[in-house]
Design an enzyme around this catalytic site. Structure first.
Site, PDB file in Angstrom:
ATOM      1  N   HIS A  10       0.866  -1.181   0.000  1.00 49.86           N
ATOM      2  CA  HIS A  10       0.000   0.000   0.000  1.00 49.86           C
ATOM      3  C   HIS A  10       0.905   1.235   0.000  1.00 49.86           C
ATOM      4  CE1 HIS A  10      -3.705   2.205   1.235  1.00 49.86           C
ATOM      5  NE2 HIS A  10      -2.869   2.955   1.924  1.00 49.86           N
ATOM      6  N   ASP A  12       1.242   5.227   0.169  1.00 54.64           N
ATOM      7  CA  ASP A  12       0.558   6.464   0.546  1.00 54.64           C
ATOM      8  C   ASP A  12       1.180   7.644  -0.193  1.00 54.64           C
ATOM      9  OD1 ASP A  12      -1.453   5.592   2.272  1.00 54.64           O
ATOM     10  OD2 ASP A  12      -0.044   5.397   3.942  1.00 54.64           O
ATOM     11  N   HIS A  43      -2.675   4.742  -2.781  1.00 54.41           N
ATOM     12  CA  HIS A  43      -3.682   5.536  -2.069  1.00 54.41           C
ATOM     13  C   HIS A  43      -3.347   7.001  -2.300  1.00 54.41           C
ATOM     14  CE1 HIS A  43      -5.241   6.782   2.221  1.00 54.41           C
ATOM     15  NE2 HIS A  43      -5.961   7.309   1.252  1.00 54.41           N
ATOM     16  N   GLY A 119      -2.948  11.668   6.200  1.00 50.64           N
ATOM     17  CA  GLY A 119      -1.855  12.633   6.193  1.00 50.64           C
ATOM     18  C   GLY A 119      -0.608  12.249   6.949  1.00 50.64           C
ATOM     19  N   PHE A 120      -0.763  11.495   8.034  1.00 48.78           N
ATOM     20  CA  PHE A 120       0.410  11.146   8.823  1.00 48.78           C
ATOM     21  C   PHE A 120       0.312   9.701   9.312  1.00 48.78           C
ATOM     22  CE2 PHE A 120       0.091  15.714   9.079  1.00 48.78           C
ATOM     23  CZ  PHE A 120       1.406  16.116   8.882  1.00 48.78           C
ATOM     24  N   GLY A 122       1.332   6.605  12.091  1.00 52.67           N
ATOM     25  CA  GLY A 122       1.497   6.498  13.535  1.00 52.67           C
ATOM     26  C   GLY A 122       0.339   7.003  14.376  1.00 52.67           C
ATOM     27  N   ASP A 152      -7.657   1.568   6.769  1.00 52.88           N
ATOM     28  CA  ASP A 152      -6.324   2.167   6.778  1.00 52.88           C
ATOM     29  C   ASP A 152      -6.203   3.151   7.941  1.00 52.88           C
ATOM     30  OD1 ASP A 152      -3.867   3.253   6.071  1.00 52.88           O
ATOM     31  OD2 ASP A 152      -4.548   4.122   4.172  1.00 52.88           O
ATOM     32  N   GLY A 153      -5.264   2.886   8.842  1.00 51.77           N
ATOM     33  CA  GLY A 153      -4.999   3.823   9.935  1.00 51.77           C
ATOM     34  C   GLY A 153      -5.117   3.163  11.299  1.00 51.77           C
ATOM     35  N   GLY A 154      -4.021   3.083  12.010  1.00 48.00           N
ATOM     36  CA  GLY A 154      -4.054   2.531  13.363  1.00 48.00           C
ATOM     37  C   GLY A 154      -4.375   1.044  13.414  1.00 48.00           C
ATOM     38  N   GLY A 174       0.815   0.180   8.836  1.00 49.33           N
ATOM     39  CA  GLY A 174       2.081   0.879   8.606  1.00 49.33           C
ATOM     40  C   GLY A 174       2.986   0.733   9.808  1.00 49.33           C
TER      41      GLY A 174
END
Ligand code: ZN
Length: 193
Positions: A10, A12, A43, A119-120, A122, A152-154, A174
């Protein structure tokens, strides 16, 4: 033996305009594509995604998602992505009204549910995502839309099993993987969750 190999990469893509961060562009994607043995999932966290779809397709992406917030006409961008034989995905942030996604479900190969704000890396998984996932899944079934759900995310081994049970087909991890001492073990843990 557990399988510690991911199913896809993936990527980003951040442009410093749609999101306040810049990641990388075509030369890096092309370099990854030339070495990668797995499909690439781009993405796009960028403005005017329609201008760049063709280049990402030619750079080697098998899946391309863009943000609903970044275009007036998601249908057209989804069609454009598919015209290159690439799987088309609609991404949206945690505060984007879900009902605005529903008209496009039948045109999507997948939807990318952001469980943090784009955007970020972590960031921590936003708990509202559980309710949004349940509603989205219900609507996909109601419409018989057949699109996959990517989250996607956490994402980490702590929530992977619950995400799969909630209907997530593709999990994007990630930090949980790349900050781990043994990334393959984390992938294996999530795949077997
Ligand atoms: Zn992403």
């Amino acid at each position: 033996m557990v399988n510690g190999c991911a199913d896809l990469f993936h990527l980003d893509i951040m442009d410093g305009v749609f999101v306040p961060n810049i990641s990388y562009g075509f030369p890096v994607v092309e370099a990854i594509a030339s070495k990668a043995a797995l499909p690439l999932d781009a993405h796009l966290m960028i403005v005017s995604p329609e201008k760049y779809v063709e280049r990402f397709a030619r750079a080697g992406a098998s899946m391309i998602s863009f943000h609903a917030e970044a275009t007036e006409d998601p249908e057209r961008v989804l069609e454009l992505i598919r015209s290159f034989g690439v799987k088309a995905g609609l991404a949206f942030n945690p505060d984007y009204p879900l009902e605005k996604v529903y008209p496009y479900l039948k045109s999507c190969d997948f939807v990318l549910v952001m469980s943090v704000f784009a955007g970020f890396g972590g960031q921590k998984f936003i708990p509202d995502t559980w309710e949004r996932l349940a509603s989205l899944k219900e609507e996909i079934i109601r419409q018989d839309a057949g699109c996959l759900v990517e989250v996607d995310g956490g994402v980490s081994p702590d929530n992977a099993a619950r995400l799969a049970a909630a209907g997530a087909d593709i999990l994007v991890a990630g930090s949980a993987v790349f900050r781990a001492p043994d990334p393959a073990a984390v992938v294996a843990q999530m795949k077997n969750a």
